[in-house]
Design a protein around this motif. Structure first.
Motif, PDB file in Angstrom:
ATOM      1  N   ARG A   1       0.843  -1.202   0.000  1.00 57.43           N
ATOM      2  CA  ARG A   1       0.000   0.000   0.000  1.00 57.43           C
ATOM      3  C   ARG A   1       0.882   1.258   0.000  1.00 57.43           C
ATOM      4  NH1 ARG A   1      -3.397  -1.557   3.517  1.00 57.43           N
ATOM      5  NH2 ARG A   1      -2.179  -0.933   5.326  1.00 57.43           N
ATOM      6  N   ARG A   2       1.927   1.265   0.830  1.00 58.69           N
ATOM      7  CA  ARG A   2       2.829   2.426   0.884  1.00 58.69           C
ATOM      8  C   ARG A   2       3.537   2.619  -0.460  1.00 58.69           C
ATOM      9  NH1 ARG A   2       5.816   6.347   2.825  1.00 58.69           N
ATOM     10  NH2 ARG A   2       8.020   6.186   3.309  1.00 58.69           N
ATOM     11  N   GLU A   3       3.971   1.540  -1.072  1.00 61.71           N
ATOM     12  CA  GLU A   3       4.636   1.637  -2.371  1.00 61.71           C
ATOM     13  C   GLU A   3       3.679   2.171  -3.445  1.00 61.71           C
ATOM     14  OE1 GLU A   3       8.058   0.883  -3.406  1.00 61.71           O
ATOM     15  OE2 GLU A   3       8.017   1.463  -1.301  1.00 61.71           O
ATOM     16  N   GLN A   4       2.431   1.707  -3.435  1.00 60.78           N
ATOM     17  CA  GLN A   4       1.441   2.193  -4.406  1.00 60.78           C
ATOM     18  C   GLN A   4       1.156   3.672  -4.199  1.00 60.78           C
ATOM     19  OE1 GLN A   4      -1.805  -0.504  -3.716  1.00 60.78           O
ATOM     20  NE2 GLN A   4      -0.890  -2.148  -4.935  1.00 60.78           N
ATOM     21  N   GLU A   5       1.021   4.082  -2.942  1.00 62.78           N
ATOM     22  CA  GLU A   5       0.771   5.496  -2.648  1.00 62.78           C
ATOM     23  C   GLU A   5       1.953   6.362  -3.085  1.00 62.78           C
ATOM     24  OE1 GLU A   5      -0.029   5.410   1.542  1.00 62.78           O
ATOM     25  OE2 GLU A   5      -2.056   4.586   1.260  1.00 62.78           O
ATOM     26  N   ALA A   6       3.168   5.897  -2.787  1.00 68.41           N
ATOM     27  CA  ALA A   6       4.360   6.651  -3.173  1.00 68.41           C
ATOM     28  C   ALA A   6       4.454   6.761  -4.696  1.00 68.41           C
ATOM     29  CB  ALA A   6       5.614   5.984  -2.598  1.00 68.41           C
ATOM     30  N   HIS A   7       4.175   5.673  -5.395  1.00 66.00           N
ATOM     31  CA  HIS A   7       4.232   5.693  -6.868  1.00 66.00           C
ATOM     32  C   HIS A   7       3.207   6.675  -7.431  1.00 66.00           C
ATOM     33  CE1 HIS A   7       3.566   4.366 -11.014  1.00 66.00           C
ATOM     34  NE2 HIS A   7       4.858   4.068 -10.992  1.00 66.00           N
ATOM     35  N   ALA A   8       2.005   6.676  -6.875  1.00 68.91           N
ATOM     36  CA  ALA A   8       0.959   7.586  -7.356  1.00 68.91           C
ATOM     37  C   ALA A   8       1.385   9.043  -7.186  1.00 68.91           C
ATOM     38  CB  ALA A   8      -0.350   7.314  -6.619  1.00 68.91           C
ATOM     39  N   ILE A   9       1.993   9.363  -6.065  1.00 66.99           N
ATOM     40  CA  ILE A   9       2.454  10.737  -5.824  1.00 66.99           C
ATOM     41  C   ILE A   9       3.607  11.068  -6.763  1.00 66.99           C
ATOM     42  CG2 ILE A   9       3.571  12.256  -4.138  1.00 66.99           C
ATOM     43  CD1 ILE A   9       1.938  10.691  -1.977  1.00 66.99           C
ATOM     44  N   LEU A  10       4.500  10.115  -6.953  1.00 65.90           N
ATOM     45  CA  LEU A  10       5.657  10.346  -7.824  1.00 65.90           C
ATOM     46  C   LEU A  10       5.264  10.617  -9.272  1.00 65.90           C
ATOM     47  CD1 LEU A  10       8.097   7.694  -6.372  1.00 65.90           C
ATOM     48  CD2 LEU A  10       8.513  10.168  -6.482  1.00 65.90           C
ATOM     49  N   THR A  11       4.192  10.016  -9.735  1.00 64.34           N
ATOM     50  CA  THR A  11       3.782  10.274 -11.121  1.00 64.34           C
ATOM     51  C   THR A  11       3.445  11.751 -11.318  1.00 64.34           C
ATOM     52  OG1 THR A  11       1.471   9.693 -10.698  1.00 64.34           O
ATOM     53  CG2 THR A  11       2.913   7.924 -11.501  1.00 64.34           C
ATOM     54  N   GLN A  12       3.060  12.425 -10.238  1.00 67.11           N
ATOM     55  CA  GLN A  12       2.749  13.850 -10.324  1.00 67.11           C
ATOM     56  C   GLN A  12       3.965  14.734 -10.041  1.00 67.11           C
ATOM     57  OE1 GLN A  12      -0.383  14.892 -11.272  1.00 67.11           O
ATOM     58  NE2 GLN A  12      -0.607  12.695 -11.621  1.00 67.11           N
ATOM     59  N   THR A  13       4.795  14.337  -9.065  1.00 57.32           N
ATOM     60  CA  THR A  13       5.883  15.212  -8.628  1.00 57.32           C
ATOM     61  C   THR A  13       7.182  15.020  -9.409  1.00 57.32           C
ATOM     62  OG1 THR A  13       6.457  13.619  -6.900  1.00 57.32           O
ATOM     63  CG2 THR A  13       4.992  15.448  -6.282  1.00 57.32           C
ATOM     64  N   TRP A  14       7.442  13.818  -9.888  1.00 54.60           N
ATOM     65  CA  TRP A  14       8.703  13.524 -10.577  1.00 54.60           C
ATOM     66  C   TRP A  14       8.987  14.477 -11.736  1.00 54.60           C
ATOM     67  CZ3 TRP A  14      12.862  11.006  -9.259  1.00 54.60           C
ATOM     68  CH2 TRP A  14      13.766  10.605 -10.232  1.00 54.60           C
ATOM     69  N   PRO A  15       8.014  14.744 -12.606  1.00 59.99           N
ATOM     70  CA  PRO A  15       8.302  15.632 -13.746  1.00 59.99           C
ATOM     71  C   PRO A  15       8.635  17.074 -13.346  1.00 59.99           C
ATOM     72  CG  PRO A  15       6.283  14.385 -14.131  1.00 59.99           C
ATOM     73  CD  PRO A  15       6.677  14.174 -12.707  1.00 59.99           C
ATOM     74  N   THR A  16       8.315  17.475 -12.126  1.00 62.52           N
ATOM     75  CA  THR A  16       8.577  18.848 -11.695  1.00 62.52           C
ATOM     76  C   THR A  16      10.009  19.045 -11.225  1.00 62.52           C
ATOM     77  OG1 THR A  16       7.903  18.513  -9.386  1.00 62.52           O
ATOM     78  CG2 THR A  16       6.164  19.071 -10.968  1.00 62.52           C
ATOM     79  N   LEU A  17      10.753  17.965 -11.031  1.00 62.58           N
ATOM     80  CA  LEU A  17      12.136  18.069 -10.562  1.00 62.58           C
ATOM     81  C   LEU A  17      13.095  18.334 -11.711  1.00 62.58           C
ATOM     82  CD1 LEU A  17      12.615  15.113  -8.047  1.00 62.58           C
ATOM     83  CD2 LEU A  17      12.234  17.512  -7.536  1.00 62.58           C
ATOM     84  N   SER A  18      14.164  19.015 -11.395  1.00 60.83           N
ATOM     85  CA  SER A  18      15.228  19.220 -12.381  1.00 60.83           C
ATOM     86  C   SER A  18      15.918  17.884 -12.644  1.00 60.83           C
ATOM     87  CB  SER A  18      16.249  20.221 -11.838  1.00 60.83           C
ATOM     88  OG  SER A  18      16.975  19.630 -10.771  1.00 60.83           O
ATOM     89  N   PRO A  19      16.571  17.755 -13.784  1.00 64.30           N
ATOM     90  CA  PRO A  19      17.329  16.530 -14.045  1.00 64.30           C
ATOM     91  C   PRO A  19      18.375  16.239 -12.957  1.00 64.30           C
ATOM     92  CG  PRO A  19      17.049  17.740 -16.072  1.00 64.30           C
ATOM     93  CD  PRO A  19      16.546  18.626 -14.967  1.00 64.30           C
ATOM     94  N   ALA A  20      18.995  17.290 -12.424  1.00 62.95           N
ATOM     95  CA  ALA A  20      19.995  17.092 -11.363  1.00 62.95           C
ATOM     96  C   ALA A  20      19.338  16.508 -10.111  1.00 62.95           C
ATOM     97  CB  ALA A  20      20.684  18.413 -11.035  1.00 62.95           C
ATOM     98  N   ALA A  21      18.185  17.036  -9.735  1.00 60.07           N
ATOM     99  CA  ALA A  21      17.479  16.524  -8.551  1.00 60.07           C
ATOM    100  C   ALA A  21      16.992  15.099  -8.796  1.00 60.07           C
ATOM    101  CB  ALA A  21      16.310  17.441  -8.201  1.00 60.07           C
ATOM    102  N   GLN A  22      16.510  14.826  -9.991  1.00 61.70           N
ATOM    103  CA  GLN A  22      16.095  13.462 -10.313  1.00 61.70           C
ATOM    104  C   GLN A  22      17.283  12.507 -10.199  1.00 61.70           C
ATOM    105  OE1 GLN A  22      14.294  13.610 -14.204  1.00 61.70           O
ATOM    106  NE2 GLN A  22      12.336  14.327 -13.399  1.00 61.70           N
ATOM    107  N   GLY A  23      18.422  12.924 -10.695  1.00 63.30           N
ATOM    108  CA  GLY A  23      19.621  12.099 -10.614  1.00 63.30           C
ATOM    109  C   GLY A  23      20.026  11.807  -9.174  1.00 63.30           C
ATOM    110  N   ARG A  24      19.959  12.832  -8.326  1.00 65.87           N
ATOM    111  CA  ARG A  24      20.294  12.630  -6.911  1.00 65.87           C
ATOM    112  C   ARG A  24      19.338  11.647  -6.261  1.00 65.87           C
ATOM    113  NH1 ARG A  24      21.337  18.171  -7.384  1.00 65.87           N
ATOM    114  NH2 ARG A  24      19.274  18.766  -6.585  1.00 65.87           N
ATOM    115  N   CYS A  25      18.058  11.767  -6.575  1.00 64.92           N
ATOM    116  CA  CYS A  25      17.064  10.878  -5.969  1.00 64.92           C
ATOM    117  C   CYS A  25      17.183   9.454  -6.509  1.00 64.92           C
ATOM    118  CB  CYS A  25      15.659  11.432  -6.161  1.00 64.92           C
ATOM    119  SG  CYS A  25      15.344  12.874  -5.104  1.00 64.92           S
ATOM    120  N   LEU A  26      17.477   9.315  -7.787  1.00 63.77           N
ATOM    121  CA  LEU A  26      17.709   7.973  -8.330  1.00 63.77           C
ATOM    122  C   LEU A  26      18.901   7.324  -7.636  1.00 63.77           C
ATOM    123  CD1 LEU A  26      17.142   8.470 -12.153  1.00 63.77           C
ATOM    124  CD2 LEU A  26      15.772   7.075 -10.594  1.00 63.77           C
ATOM    125  N   TRP A  27      19.955   8.099  -7.460  1.00 62.45           N
ATOM    126  CA  TRP A  27      21.141   7.571  -6.789  1.00 62.45           C
ATOM    127  C   TRP A  27      20.785   7.122  -5.376  1.00 62.45           C
ATOM    128  CZ3 TRP A  27      23.810   8.541  -2.373  1.00 62.45           C
ATOM    129  CH2 TRP A  27      25.055   7.905  -2.257  1.00 62.45           C
TER     130      TRP A  27
END
Length: 111
Positions: A54-80
């Protein structure tokens, strides 16, 4: 000398994480939550697995909205961070939340 060259190449090219342009990474939620359930023990295993999924599904749902708003550098840091820790959407979401908070603070304080 070969090791130094390999380290230099890694530093110049960066870590080999999924390309940011690909969007959200795909994580093995079932496998991760199965491991969480095993650690919880037989008595709590089903409820822990359900809560984890349930937590993973909720996190994924939020990420589909917030992920595109991050800069490529911030996305890279979070992926790492997510890849270095446990490769879960919950961890990725926590990092994204912190990045967005930092962006807001910089915007508010002008730095």
């Amino acid at each position: 000398m070969g090791i130094r060259l390999a380290v230099a190449a890694l530093l110049l090219t960066g870590p080999a994480w999924p390309a940011v342009a690909e969007g959200l990474p795909r994580y093995d939620v079932s496998g991760h939550c199965g491991r969480v359930a095993v650690v919880a023990g037989k008595a709590r295993s089903p409820e822990m697995r359900e809560a984890c999924e349930r937590r993973e599904q909720e996190a994924h749902a939020i990420l589909t909205q917030t992920w595109p708003t991050l800069s490529p550098a911030a996305q890279g840091r979070c992926l790492w961070a997510a890849h270095a820790y446990d490769r879960t959407y919950a961890t990725l979401h926590d990092c994204v939340r912190l990045e967005l908070e930092a962006m807001e603070r910089r915007r508010r304080w002008g730095s």
